[in-house]
Design an enzyme around this catalytic site. Structure first.
Site, mmCIF file in Angstrom:
data_model
loop_
_atom_site.group_PDB
_atom_site.id
_atom_site.type_symbol
_atom_site.label_atom_id
_atom_site.label_comp_id
_atom_site.label_asym_id
_atom_site.label_seq_id
_atom_site.Cartn_x
_atom_site.Cartn_y
_atom_site.Cartn_z
ATOM 1 N N GLY A 250 0.782 -1.233 0.000
ATOM 2 C CA GLY A 250 0.000 0.000 0.000
ATOM 3 C C GLY A 250 0.812 1.281 0.000
ATOM 4 O O GLY A 250 0.316 2.329 0.423
ATOM 5 N N SER A 251 2.044 1.231 -0.522
ATOM 6 C CA SER A 251 2.811 2.486 -0.550
ATOM 7 C C SER A 251 2.157 3.481 -1.519
ATOM 8 O O SER A 251 2.165 4.688 -1.264
ATOM 9 C CB SER A 251 4.275 2.231 -0.899
ATOM 10 O OG SER A 251 4.410 1.759 -2.216
ATOM 11 N N ASN A 252 1.566 2.980 -2.601
ATOM 12 C CA ASN A 252 0.831 3.889 -3.501
ATOM 13 C C ASN A 252 -0.409 4.439 -2.820
ATOM 14 O O ASN A 252 -0.739 5.623 -2.967
ATOM 15 C CB ASN A 252 0.427 3.168 -4.783
ATOM 16 C CG ASN A 252 1.528 3.170 -5.811
ATOM 17 O OD1 ASN A 252 1.781 4.175 -6.446
ATOM 18 N ND2 ASN A 252 2.218 2.050 -5.938
ATOM 19 N N LEU B 150 -5.310 -7.299 -6.405
ATOM 20 C CA LEU B 150 -5.031 -8.465 -7.246
ATOM 21 C C LEU B 150 -6.245 -9.254 -7.730
ATOM 22 O O LEU B 150 -6.097 -10.156 -8.541
ATOM 23 C CB LEU B 150 -4.065 -9.406 -6.513
ATOM 24 C CG LEU B 150 -2.700 -8.798 -6.184
ATOM 25 C CD1 LEU B 150 -1.815 -9.826 -5.495
ATOM 26 C CD2 LEU B 150 -2.016 -8.267 -7.436
ATOM 27 N N ASN C 264 -6.804 1.695 -12.527
ATOM 28 C CA ASN C 264 -5.754 0.803 -12.027
ATOM 29 C C ASN C 264 -4.387 1.323 -12.445
ATOM 30 O O ASN C 264 -4.263 2.020 -13.455
ATOM 31 C CB ASN C 264 -5.962 -0.599 -12.625
ATOM 32 C CG ASN C 264 -4.945 -1.604 -12.117
ATOM 33 O OD1 ASN C 264 -4.637 -1.651 -10.914
ATOM 34 N ND2 ASN C 264 -4.396 -2.411 -13.017
ATOM 35 N N HIS D 247 -0.640 -0.245 -13.451
ATOM 36 C CA HIS D 247 0.073 -1.493 -13.761
ATOM 37 C C HIS D 247 1.565 -1.167 -13.886
ATOM 38 O O HIS D 247 1.931 -0.194 -14.545
ATOM 39 C CB HIS D 247 -0.457 -2.084 -15.070
ATOM 40 C CG HIS D 247 0.143 -3.414 -15.356
ATOM 41 N ND1 HIS D 247 -0.278 -4.560 -14.736
ATOM 42 C CD2 HIS D 247 1.190 -3.779 -16.152
ATOM 43 C CE1 HIS D 247 0.452 -5.585 -15.147
ATOM 44 N NE2 HIS D 247 1.352 -5.132 -16.009
ATOM 45 N N ASP E 253 -6.111 -5.913 -17.100
ATOM 46 C CA ASP E 253 -5.148 -5.017 -17.757
ATOM 47 C C ASP E 253 -5.498 -4.651 -19.197
ATOM 48 O O ASP E 253 -4.607 -4.360 -19.994
ATOM 49 C CB ASP E 253 -3.736 -5.647 -17.736
ATOM 50 C CG ASP E 253 -3.280 -5.935 -16.317
ATOM 51 O OD1 ASP E 253 -3.639 -5.161 -15.418
ATOM 52 O OD2 ASP E 253 -2.579 -6.938 -16.117
ATOM 53 N N GLU F 184 5.455 5.770 -10.180
ATOM 54 C CA GLU F 184 4.083 5.645 -9.658
ATOM 55 C C GLU F 184 3.790 6.747 -8.650
ATOM 56 O O GLU F 184 2.728 7.374 -8.701
ATOM 57 C CB GLU F 184 3.891 4.272 -9.006
ATOM 58 C CG GLU F 184 3.902 3.153 -10.020
ATOM 59 C CD GLU F 184 3.673 1.775 -9.414
ATOM 60 O OE1 GLU F 184 3.164 0.910 -10.126
ATOM 61 O OE2 GLU F 184 4.002 1.567 -8.230
HETATM 62 C C1 GRF Z 1 2.545 -1.277 -7.749
HETATM 63 O O1 GRF Z 1 3.773 -1.445 -8.378
HETATM 64 C C2 GRF Z 1 1.410 -1.253 -8.737
HETATM 65 O O2 GRF Z 1 1.806 -0.861 -10.002
HETATM 66 C C3 GRF Z 1 0.973 -2.679 -8.788
HETATM 67 O O3 GRF Z 1 1.163 -3.176 -7.506
HETATM 68 C C4 GRF Z 1 2.202 -2.458 -6.858
HETATM 69 C C5 GRF Z 1 1.678 -2.047 -5.530
HETATM 70 O O4 GRF Z 1 2.699 -1.515 -4.727
HETATM 71 N N1 GRF Z 1 -0.359 -2.776 -9.342
HETATM 72 P P1 GRF Z 1 2.325 -0.843 -3.330
HETATM 73 O O5 GRF Z 1 1.533 -1.879 -2.549
HETATM 74 O O6 GRF Z 1 1.540 0.367 -3.610
HETATM 75 O O7 GRF Z 1 3.641 -0.555 -2.683
#
Ligand code: GRF
Length: 204
Positions: free
Chosen positions: A27-29, A99, A116, A118, A159, A188
């Site tokens: 969940g870093s994004n 996922l 999403n 990717h 995708d 990202e």
């Molecule tokens: C990211 O690289 C995203 O592109 C993919 O899953 C990864 C999630 O990374 N769909 P995080 O959990 O946000 O660190």
């Protein structure tokens, strides 16, 4: 008359676009998106939902004081529980490392409102099983000269939804899959929140 115009303007200013983030892992994004929209006047992250009880993303959400919860396969695909929850709390659904395939009922309820990210340049390295390190390993094994990120709308196939944005970087011969993953994450963090903001603002 002036009062009415003022009232209409105020109404427009106060429209809030609510985001619910779905994530399965670290969940870093998700954290980056939450921080980006913190105190934003027109976009707010209302919930983080995960299909993994112990996903780090739920800890992050808790720490950032965002409502968060876990759901199972039945909640998601065999009942309307998550659909109803999203209808109540989301204008946009953001998949940040999520996922599972999105059920058709949710896709139909949020046309062009599910986005999403990717970690590669689709249509390359996409589809079932192509996630996380599987993608970066494949990029290195194929001796790709470049990789990148793809931000896209979600449809019923993994995708394959319309691409909104892509950004590339060079893959060096010495890059390992971890190096590629780091380069992907950097892009990202830089672009995902901005692209979400852009999509929302274009939709008015
Ligand atoms: C990211 O690289 C995203 O592109 C993919 O899953 C990864 C999630 O990374 N769909 P995080 O959990 O946000 O660190």
């Amino acid at each position: 008359m002036l009062l009415i115009i003022y009232f209409i303007c105020e109404q427009q200013v106060l429209i809030m676009n609510r985001i619910v983030i779905l994530a399965s892992g670290s969940g870093s994004n998700a954290e980056n998106i939450i921080k980006y929209f913190n105190n934003n006047k027109s976009v707010s992250v209302t919930q983080v939902l995960s299909n993994k009880k112990d996903a780090k993303v739920l800890e992050r959400a808790k720490r950032l004081k965002i409502s968060n919860s876990y759901f199972n396969r039945d909640d998601f695909s065999k009942s309307d529980k998550i659909l109803e929850l999203l209808k109540e709390h989301a204008d946009y659904v953001i998949l940040a490392g999520f996922l599972w395939k999105i059920p058709e009922s949710i896709i139909n309820a949020f046309p062009n409102k599910i986005i999403n990210i990717h970690p590669a340049l689709l249509p390359k390295f996409g589809g079932k099983g192509m996630y996380g390190m599987h993608v970066h390993n494949a990029v290195v094994e194929n001796e790709e000269k470049e990789s990148g990120i793809t931000i896209h709308y979600v449809n019923e196939n993994y995708d394959e939804g319309a691409i909104i944005f892509q950004e590339k970087f060079k893959v060096l011969p010495s890059d390992t899959a971890d190096d590629v993953a780091n380069k992907v994450h950097k892009l990202e963090y830089e672009y995902f929140p901005k692209v979400i903001e852009q999509v929302i603002s274009e939709n008015g």
